[in-house]
Structures are given as structure tokens and as C-alpha cells.
Design an enzyme around this catalytic site. Sequence first.
Site, PDB file in Angstrom:
ATOM      1  CB  VAL A 104      -0.918   0.023   1.235  1.00  0.00           C
ATOM      2  CG1 VAL A 104      -1.827   1.248   1.202  1.00  0.00           C
ATOM      3  CG2 VAL A 104      -1.743  -1.257   1.311  1.00  0.00           C
ATOM      4  CB  CYS A 105       1.048   4.242   0.283  1.00  0.00           C
ATOM      5  SG  CYS A 105       1.530   5.984   0.215  1.00  0.00           S
ATOM      6  CB  THR A 106       5.910   4.751   0.260  1.00  0.00           C
ATOM      7  OG1 THR A 106       5.469   4.885   1.612  1.00  0.00           O
ATOM      8  CG2 THR A 106       5.667   6.047  -0.496  1.00  0.00           C
ATOM      9  CB  THR A 124       4.625   3.663  -5.068  1.00  0.00           C
ATOM     10  OG1 THR A 124       4.661   3.988  -3.682  1.00  0.00           O
ATOM     11  CG2 THR A 124       5.483   4.665  -5.836  1.00  0.00           C
ATOM     12  CB  ALA A 157      -1.707   4.835  -6.134  1.00  0.00           C
TER      13      ALA A 157
END
Length: 319
Positions: A104-106, A124, A157
Site C-alpha cells: 500500500v502506498c510507499t 506507488t 498508489a
Amino acid sequence: MAQRTVLFVLFDAVQSLDVTGPLEVFMGAEQHRPGTYRIRTASLDGAAVRTSSGLTLVPDQALDEPPDAHTLVVPGGQGTRTPEARLVDWLREHGPRAERLVSVCTGAILLAAAGLLDSRRATTHWAYCDKLARDHPGVEVDPDPIYVRDGHVATSAGVTSGIDLALALVEEDLGREVALGIARHLVVFLRRPGNQAQFSAQLAAQTAQREPLREVQRWITEHPDADLTVGSLATRASLSPRHFARAFQTETGMTPGRYVDRVRLEHARRLLEDTTDGIEEISRASGYGTPEAMRRAFVKALGAAPAEYRRRFRPAPAR
């Protein structure tokens, strides 16, 4: 379906919503279908972690215990900038054993550091896509989608897109009706398509510095059905077409044509999702002129014709 363990990896300075958003989705599925998911959280040494927002999370177990996870979820946050070597080593060893590996995300930066995204397509948070591509050239970074699936690896992202990805995984496991019930409970849409842009055309582009160009950006957004050729827009900005095109790209980061394409696609998507207007009416209102022109734009950008997009992504009415 046999019970599946979903393990969330915790670390200091993790983004709390990266954890709690997807966790609520899986827990909601467990409440709908008891015995479906076993939700666990783990950190190095089993120690409590402090999120980037100051929230303290107490894990269920330590990462040195055998993970035995069907779905391994790696969230993002400030802690991914300088991760502990032990965490990366643990992911390198145990990540390949998970049937589904999710970031998730970074969190994608941690997977990449562990070599788990080599030769794979991934995404990301938009602000870190360049860094991911620069630091890990073996990863095919796609900055646009809200999530990407490549084999058993799924990357999402920024922040809330982890909810979208979790809903897609639950839909895959348990079907649309269960995922739809969770989405309604969380008051989110089921479902944004994975290849939907992370943010709107207005956010994707920088805001121009000069007022005439900012006014042109506003005009495009408010009048997608107008004549938006470079010549027409240049006249509105009181510039020559060549000067306008060069200045617009310099100050916004994209060409006038690409900006117009994004605005029109976004406008048409909203009408398909939120209204019952016909395809022909929407194509005119969005500046495409004809249904065929809009169909080509949708297939190129989203991989689905307008009618199919509406069928799949317009929120179903509540029962």
C-alpha cells in the site's frame, strides 16, 4: 473457501491509514463471512510501533515467527524512507512465500528494496514514483493507476487506494455482493477501476504561474465541450500558438493536448458514473463530438468502452 491469514507488517512511522483502511475491508469481509479471514499484525520483535500521525499500534506477533500468511500486506509511510535492514531482509526471505504479496502506498519501496518487484510492473504514491523508478530500474513503474496487479504481487498508489485494492481482493475471494456490502458500510465506491488515474487532471498537472495560463486551465475544466485547440486556447491567453504551447507545458508539466484529453476523459467518466445520460449526449457534453471518438479515447486510456465502463463502475443503487 478455506480460511486465509492476512498479515499486516508494522514498523515505526508507518502510515496509519495504510494499515487500518485495508484491515477494515478484510475485517468487514470476515464479519460478513465468519471464518474467511484471520487478520494478524506483526512487527520486528513484536514491539509496539508509533505511526507517522502519533498513533501507537500494538501488534499481535513478532515478525521472527513463521508468517504462514496467504496475503502479506506491506503498508507505506515515512518509515519506508530509511527502513531497518532487518525488515527488508525479512521481506526478502518471507515475501516470496505468500500467495498474495500486497503493498500500500510507499510500501512498494520496501518490496523493491527486497528485490520482490524486479521485472514486475508496479505503482506507488504519485509523489514517489520517480524515486522508485530511479532507485530500482528493474521495476516497471506506472505512475497513473490506483493499483497494479502483476502475477501474485499487487501494489497500490497513495493511501486510500489501499482500500480499493483490498476491496478488489475481497471481490476476487468472495464475490461482488460481499465486496459491495463492505463498500457501502465504509461509504466508499465499489469500485474504482485499477487503472483509474490516481488524481484528477487538475491535480496531475501543476498550476500555471501566470494568470492567463491559469485562466486557460480553468476554462478547459469548465468548458470541455468547447473548441480547445491550441489556436483557440492561445487566443484566450493572448499568446501565439507556439508561445502558448511551450509556456503551457513548461508551467504545467504537460502539453495542452494531453491536459485537454485528461479533462474530457474525467468529465465523461463522472457523467457515466453519476448520471443516466445517454452515451451520445455524454460524448457531446465532454467534447468528443461522437460516441465513436469517445469510445476510442476510453479504450485507449481505460481499456473499456464507455458502456462497459458504466456497467462495471457505476455504483449500484442501495437496496
